[in-house]
Design an enzyme around this catalytic site. Structure first.
Site, short mmCIF file in Angstrom:
data_model
loop_
_atom_site.label_atom_id
_atom_site.label_comp_id
_atom_site.label_asym_id
_atom_site.label_seq_id
_atom_site.Cartn_x
_atom_site.Cartn_y
_atom_site.Cartn_z
N ARG A 22 0.82 -1.22 0.00
CA ARG A 22 0.00 0.00 0.00
C ARG A 22 0.85 1.26 0.00
O ARG A 22 0.54 2.23 -0.70
CB ARG A 22 -0.95 -0.03 1.21
CG ARG A 22 -1.85 1.19 1.36
CD ARG A 22 -2.51 1.64 0.08
NE ARG A 22 -3.15 0.56 -0.65
CZ ARG A 22 -3.47 0.61 -1.95
NH1 ARG A 22 -3.16 1.69 -2.65
NH2 ARG A 22 -4.06 -0.40 -2.53
N LYS A 77 3.17 24.69 -3.66
CA LYS A 77 1.89 24.11 -3.24
C LYS A 77 1.97 22.58 -3.34
O LYS A 77 1.30 21.94 -4.15
CB LYS A 77 0.74 24.66 -4.08
CG LYS A 77 0.56 26.17 -3.91
CD LYS A 77 -0.52 26.73 -4.82
CE LYS A 77 -0.65 28.23 -4.66
NZ LYS A 77 -1.65 28.82 -5.58
N LYS A 111 6.48 39.18 -2.91
CA LYS A 111 5.11 38.99 -3.37
C LYS A 111 4.24 40.18 -2.97
O LYS A 111 4.72 41.15 -2.38
CB LYS A 111 4.57 37.69 -2.79
CG LYS A 111 5.43 36.46 -3.17
CD LYS A 111 4.76 35.17 -2.84
CE LYS A 111 3.63 34.87 -3.80
NZ LYS A 111 3.07 33.51 -3.60
N GLU A 159 6.84 39.91 -7.70
CA GLU A 159 5.49 39.67 -8.20
C GLU A 159 4.76 40.99 -8.38
O GLU A 159 4.81 41.87 -7.50
CB GLU A 159 4.73 38.78 -7.22
CG GLU A 159 3.27 38.54 -7.59
CD GLU A 159 2.54 37.77 -6.51
OE1 GLU A 159 2.69 36.54 -6.47
OE2 GLU A 159 1.82 38.42 -5.70
N ASP A 181 1.05 38.16 -12.09
CA ASP A 181 0.10 37.32 -11.36
C ASP A 181 -1.35 37.68 -11.71
O ASP A 181 -1.76 38.83 -11.57
CB ASP A 181 0.32 37.49 -9.86
CG ASP A 181 -0.50 36.52 -9.04
OD1 ASP A 181 -0.53 35.33 -9.40
OD2 ASP A 181 -1.10 36.94 -8.04
#
Length: 301
Positions: free
Chosen positions: A118, A153, A185, A219, A240
């Protein structure tokens, strides 16, 4: 060749990259933790029903088309369950699959095979799903100069494996962690603006303190922020959530003064049009955060 297709109908291709294997100690650490989670006090079913001396052989088979990734985790799962287990791979990472393709032949302790099954499948199915989806994205960008890249992510604890799977699908890796590169960012820039300072000056001062080997990315979410990013010394400007129209304008405004990266709402339905705007990079969180596992099966023979 696999019959899986992207939107354009182009078949998925095996990766032409030579994906560097994951360091074995990292693979063993991840797999050992997974085995300990799955059988913390042993596999009581197999220990109850299967004699300790029993031997078995099995084949790992693809049940649908795709791109394979998982040789290291499969080998580690069965080896850590029993060092005597032998695994022979017939398809390597990055290879294309059809339904029914035999990927590996396994032999050794029957108990160990049942105990490791598994964990081996869970990891290999997820990694193969990532490689397959990445290959579909790459197929959509054929004929352009855009590279498909992953993001941070990823599944906590599995990033090093999932990044490998992206490479097996023909994609590229973004920064591995917060420690690898600077990415200013929107929230960083919002804090600068709230402090009443000149963002371009702060960015330029920050870059001046960095070693020349550290990449510096900024960004932006509006066209009027591009010059600030360039004045601050951005090596890459991340556009973005731009519309296709504004992406084209952004690429024209930057005019080769920095790399261009598109991100936000990137999907198989949109990536071809995004690549057509002329951006250098397209980062897609979907490659790892919402991928469907590829169906693989282990059958005793």
């Amino acid at each position: 060749m696999t019959t899986s297709t992207a939107k354009t109908g182009a078949p998925l291709q095996p990766s032409t990259q030579r994906a560097v294997p994951v360091p074995q100690e990292a693979v063993d650490r991840i797999v050992a933790a997974a085995l300990a989670e799955d059988a913390p006090w042993g596999d009581i079913t197999s220990e109850l029903l299967v004699p300790v001396e029993a031997r078995a052989a099995a084949v790992l088979t693809a049940r649908e088309p795709g791109i394979f990734c998982g040789t290291q985790v499969i080998e580690a799962a069965f080896r850590l369950a029993s060092p005597e287990t032998e695994v022979q791979f017939l398809v390597r990472d990055g290879g294309s699959l059809q339904a029914g393709t035999v990927l590996a032949e396994i032999s050794g302790s029957a108990r160990a095979m049942l105990t490791g099954e598994r964990v081996a499948l869970n990891l290999a199915q997820r990694l193969s799903g990532i490689a397959t989806l990445t290959a579909a994205f790459v197929a959509q960008t054929a004929g352009t100069s855009a590279r498909i890249t992953d993001t941070r992510k990823t599944t906590p604890g599995l990033r090093i494996l999932e990044r490998h799977a992206v490479r097996c699908g023909g994609g590229y890796n973004h920064r591995f962690s917060l420690s690898d590169a600077v990415m200013a960012k929107d929230n960083h820039l919002a804090l600068l603006a709230a402090g009443g300072v000149d963002p371009a000056q702060v960015l330029a001062s920050a870059k001046a303190r960095l070693p020349h080997t550290v990449h510096f990315e900024v960004e932006v979410d509006r066209l009027d922020q591009i010059e600030t990013a360039l004045a601050g010394g951005a090596d890459t400007v991340l556009l973005d959530n731009f519309s296709l129209h504004d992406l084209r304008l952004g690429v024209e405004l930057i005019a080769g003064r920095a790399r261009t990266e598109a991100s936000g709402n990137v999907s198989l339905a949109t990536v071809a049009d995004i690549a057509g705007t002329g951006v250098d990079l397209i980062s897609a969180g979907a490659l790892t955060h919402s991928v469907r596992a590829l169906d693989l099966g282990l059958d005793l023979v």
